[in-house]
Design a protein around this motif. Structure first.
Motif, PDB file in Angstrom:
ATOM      1  N   VAL A 173      37.924  12.767  67.578  1.00 30.39           N
ATOM      2  CA  VAL A 173      38.459  12.278  66.182  1.00 30.39           C
ATOM      3  C   VAL A 173      40.034  11.949  66.379  1.00 30.39           C
ATOM      4  CG1 VAL A 173      38.702  12.730  63.728  1.00 30.39           C
ATOM      5  CG2 VAL A 173      36.794  13.585  65.085  1.00 30.39           C
ATOM      6  N   PHE A 174      40.567  10.657  65.861  1.00 32.51           N
ATOM      7  CA  PHE A 174      41.711  10.391  65.814  1.00 32.51           C
ATOM      8  C   PHE A 174      42.353  10.345  64.202  1.00 32.51           C
ATOM      9  CE2 PHE A 174      40.903   9.509  69.813  1.00 32.51           C
ATOM     10  CZ  PHE A 174      41.672   9.873  70.776  1.00 32.51           C
ATOM     11  N   PRO A 175      42.765  11.137  63.453  1.00 32.33           N
ATOM     12  CA  PRO A 175      43.248  10.939  62.214  1.00 32.33           C
ATOM     13  C   PRO A 175      44.465   9.942  61.970  1.00 32.33           C
ATOM     14  CG  PRO A 175      44.122  13.111  62.795  1.00 32.33           C
ATOM     15  CD  PRO A 175      43.053  12.676  63.910  1.00 32.33           C
ATOM     16  N   LYS A 176      44.472   9.164  61.021  1.00 31.02           N
ATOM     17  CA  LYS A 176      45.518   8.447  61.008  1.00 31.02           C
ATOM     18  C   LYS A 176      46.818   9.264  60.400  1.00 31.02           C
ATOM     19  CE  LYS A 176      42.658   4.167  59.330  1.00 31.02           C
ATOM     20  NZ  LYS A 176      42.622   3.417  58.197  1.00 31.02           N
ATOM     21  N   PRO A 177      47.986   8.597  60.695  1.00 36.28           N
ATOM     22  CA  PRO A 177      48.204   7.351  61.731  1.00 36.28           C
ATOM     23  C   PRO A 177      47.753   7.477  63.356  1.00 36.28           C
ATOM     24  CG  PRO A 177      50.209   8.667  61.404  1.00 36.28           C
ATOM     25  CD  PRO A 177      49.202   9.320  60.816  1.00 36.28           C
ATOM     26  N   TYR A 230      42.629   4.292  72.027  1.00 35.82           N
ATOM     27  CA  TYR A 230      43.186   4.680  70.940  1.00 35.82           C
ATOM     28  C   TYR A 230      43.940   6.242  71.010  1.00 35.82           C
ATOM     29  CZ  TYR A 230      40.146   1.539  68.339  1.00 35.82           C
ATOM     30  OH  TYR A 230      39.742   0.368  68.121  1.00 35.82           O
ATOM     31  N   GLU A 231      45.146   6.240  70.630  1.00 40.11           N
ATOM     32  CA  GLU A 231      45.733   7.283  71.066  1.00 40.11           C
ATOM     33  C   GLU A 231      46.737   7.872  69.632  1.00 40.11           C
ATOM     34  OE1 GLU A 231      50.392   5.847  72.714  1.00 40.11           O
ATOM     35  OE2 GLU A 231      48.552   5.882  73.875  1.00 40.11           O
ATOM     36  N   GLU A 232      47.010   8.989  69.668  1.00 37.88           N
ATOM     37  CA  GLU A 232      47.550   9.739  68.630  1.00 37.88           C
ATOM     38  C   GLU A 232      49.202   9.418  68.526  1.00 37.88           C
ATOM     39  OE1 GLU A 232      48.647  14.573  67.348  1.00 37.88           O
ATOM     40  OE2 GLU A 232      47.977  13.832  69.489  1.00 37.88           O
ATOM     41  N   PHE A 233      49.214   9.051  67.239  1.00 35.83           N
ATOM     42  CA  PHE A 233      50.666   8.666  66.806  1.00 35.83           C
ATOM     43  C   PHE A 233      51.694   9.690  66.769  1.00 35.83           C
ATOM     44  CE2 PHE A 233      54.197   7.781  63.739  1.00 35.83           C
ATOM     45  CZ  PHE A 233      54.899   6.561  64.369  1.00 35.83           C
ATOM     46  N   MET A 234      52.719   9.537  67.745  1.00 41.08           N
ATOM     47  CA  MET A 234      53.741  10.548  68.011  1.00 41.08           C
ATOM     48  C   MET A 234      55.203  10.136  67.434  1.00 41.08           C
ATOM     49  SD  MET A 234      52.238  11.870  70.298  1.00 41.08           S
ATOM     50  CE  MET A 234      53.186  13.049  70.743  1.00 41.08           C
ATOM     51  N   PRO A 235      55.550  11.094  66.122  1.00 38.95           N
ATOM     52  CA  PRO A 235      56.424  11.053  65.597  1.00 38.95           C
ATOM     53  C   PRO A 235      57.572  11.218  65.941  1.00 38.95           C
ATOM     54  CG  PRO A 235      55.612  12.908  65.010  1.00 38.95           C
ATOM     55  CD  PRO A 235      54.723  12.438  65.970  1.00 38.95           C
TER      56      PRO A 235
END
Length: 530
Positions: A173-177, A230-235
């Motif tokens: 699972v990849f939550p937005k963003p 699809y990858e996790e958004f890095m802040p």
């Protein structure tokens, strides 16, 4: 000597070429064959080979006498077979749009030149899935990701479940963003999807067009055709770090405004994108070395994301140059191209080895000299330190001895004074005792004398005198006594006055009473008589 030469001797070009002058087997220094030069070939599309960074580095290479630069024409690369391509000892070749990488690989197998960037690994750089796999095998930190492979014939059949604020890819699972990247590295259409709490929609990144690098779209659904990562958004802090390696031991880093912010490219007065120099940490330098060695790309660029106190590699670009950095051009020339082409020429190798040994000798000489100098310095320092330490110890010892002597003298004086005070105290005590005895004797004598020879009034006087002399408080008693006496006297006086007053009052009262009685009696008598 020239006149004595025979016809056989005249076959030599000059007198210095004659064996009698040089010796057997020695070449003439004036007619030595020309040195073989190293040919460095540039096999790339014309847009890349004629770019400013490439031109800057090639100009620096051309200053070296043993290097000859050959740029493969674009027509030859695209139209001619590899057998007709120019020969070279060292090949700089890299893939770009429209470049026939297969022909370059075939040429490398045919001529076997020294490759600055490995050509076979450039196939992997064109596929983001392979890039991530290699990075993961090398233990390099990556954002959490999942690969969605779609069959072009059946794009509906895939392990993708899309919800309002997340997607599930292959059970993960990849939550937005989150970020959606095409698997093809040449496709720069990267999308970032935002949650509904942030307004939804997506930011669509693309290659810079003018002053734009991304645009916002209200579309929140992921793409339904094609394969993606699809990858996790890095802040991050709003910047992307671009790292450019030149060999495993050199890396240059710059930061630019992240295209994910507003999509506007910051440019200076000359129209160039503004970039800021960045100091890499030790861990990031190690990552740069791993990337360079893993992909076998001497000249290589990749992207870093600094987030949550860590650095993550999110893309590897292959052959990349820094724009508008003279320091980088000098480092690239010296660190890679010059050193790689150096070892193809034996004379250069000999000169390099000779210079290496000379430098080593000088280094060892300087090292020994510095070592001896440091040794002498340390010896003098230790000697001075010991001398000062001994001097300080002696000084401290003298000070301690003086302190001890002073303490002993002080104790002696104190004891002596105490003894002296003790004796004085005893003397004073005896003196007081004698005085008291004498006084007692005198007192007893006077007392007996007064008791015998004085009368009672003198006895009272002597008692009062002794009371005043020995107990001062007797005066107060006497005062109190006198006051009491006066009070008693006043009391008696008041009582007598009161008695007299009462007596007179009673007398007058009786006299008046009798007078009234007589008056009444006479009044009654006269009234009766009348």
């Amino acid at each position: 000597r020239a006149a004595s030469l025979t016809e056989n001797d005249r076959q030599y070009p000059c007198l210095t070429c004659h064996p009698s002058l040089l010796g057997p087997g020695l070449p003439c220094p004036l007619h030595q064959p020309p040195e073989r030069q190293i040919v460095v070939g540039i096999c790339a599309m014309m847009k890349k080979s004629k770019s400013k960074p490439m031109t800057e580095i090639l100009e620096r290479l051309c200053k070296f006498d043993y290097i000859n630069m050959v740029i493969f024409p674009e027509e030859v690369i695209l139209e001619e077979p590899v057998e007709k391509w120019p020969l070279c000892d060292c090949l700089i070749s890299f893939h770009s749009k429209g470049f026939p990488l297969d022909k370059a690989v075939e040429y490398a197998k045919l001529r076997n030149p020294l490759l600055i960037n490995d050509l076979n690994m450039q196939y992997f750089i064109q596929d983001r899935r392979e890039v991530y796999r290699i990075l993961q095998e090398e233990g390099i930190d990556l954002p959490r990701y999942a690969v969605l492979n779609r069959d072009p014939d059946n794009p509906e059949e895939c392990n993708l479940v899309e919800a309002e604020d997340h997607v599930e890819v292959n059970g993960e699972v990849f939550p937005k963003p989150f970020v959606e990247k095409p698997v093809c590295a040449e496709d720069h259409n990267v999308y970032i999807y935002y949650p509904t709490s942030a307004g939804g929609g997506s930011q669509r990144l693309f290659r810079k067009i003018g002053s734009r690098s991304s645009v916002y779209s209200p579309e929140s659904s992921v793409r339904k055709t094609g394969s993606y990562i699809y990858e996790e958004f890095m802040p991050t802090d709003g910047t992307d770090v671009k790292v450019y390696t030149v060999g495993p031991d050199y890396a240059h880093a710059e930061a630019r405004k992240s295209p994910a912010l507003d999509g506007k490219v910051e440019r200076d007065s000359e129209g160039k994108e503004i970039r800021y120099p960045v100091m890499l940490t030790a861990m990031e330098k190690l990552v740069a070395r791993k990337v360079c060695l893993a992909f076998k790309q001497t000249v290589c660029g990749f992207d870093l994301l600094r987030a949550n106190g860590h650095s993550y590699v999110c893309d590897v670009n292959g052959f990349s140059f820094v724009k508008n950095s003279m320091k980088y051009y000098d480092d690239s020339y010296f660190h890679v191209l010059f050193n790689f082409t150096l070892f193809k020429n034996p004379i250069c190798v000999s000169l390099y080895i000779a210079s290496y040994y000379i430098a080593s000798f000088i280094y060892i000489y300087i090292y020994i000299y510095i070592y001896i100098y440091i040794y002498i310095y340390i010896y003098i320092y230790i000697y001075i330190y010991i001398y000062i330490y001994v001097y300080v110890c002696i000084y401290d010892m003298c000070v301690y001895i003086c302190i001890c002597v002073c303490i002993c003298i002080y104790i002696y004086v104190c004891v002596y004074v105490c003894i002296y005070i003790y004796y004085i105290y005893i003397y004073i005590y005896l003196y007081i005792y004698m005085c008291v005895c004498v006084c007692m004797y005198i007192y007893i004598y006077i007392y007996i004398y007064v008791y015998i020879y004085m009368c009672i009034y003198m006895y009272i006087y002597i008692c009062v005198y002794i009371y005043v002399c020995v107990y001062i408080c007797m005066y107060i008693y006497v005062c109190i006594y006198i006051c009491v006496y006066i009070c008693i006297y006043m009391y008696v006086y008041i009582c007598v006055c009161v008695y007299i007053y009462v007596y007179v009052y009673i007398y007058i009262y009786i006299y008046v009473y009798i007078y009234i009685y007589i008056y009444i009696y006479i009044y009654i008598y006269i009234h009766t008589y009348t």
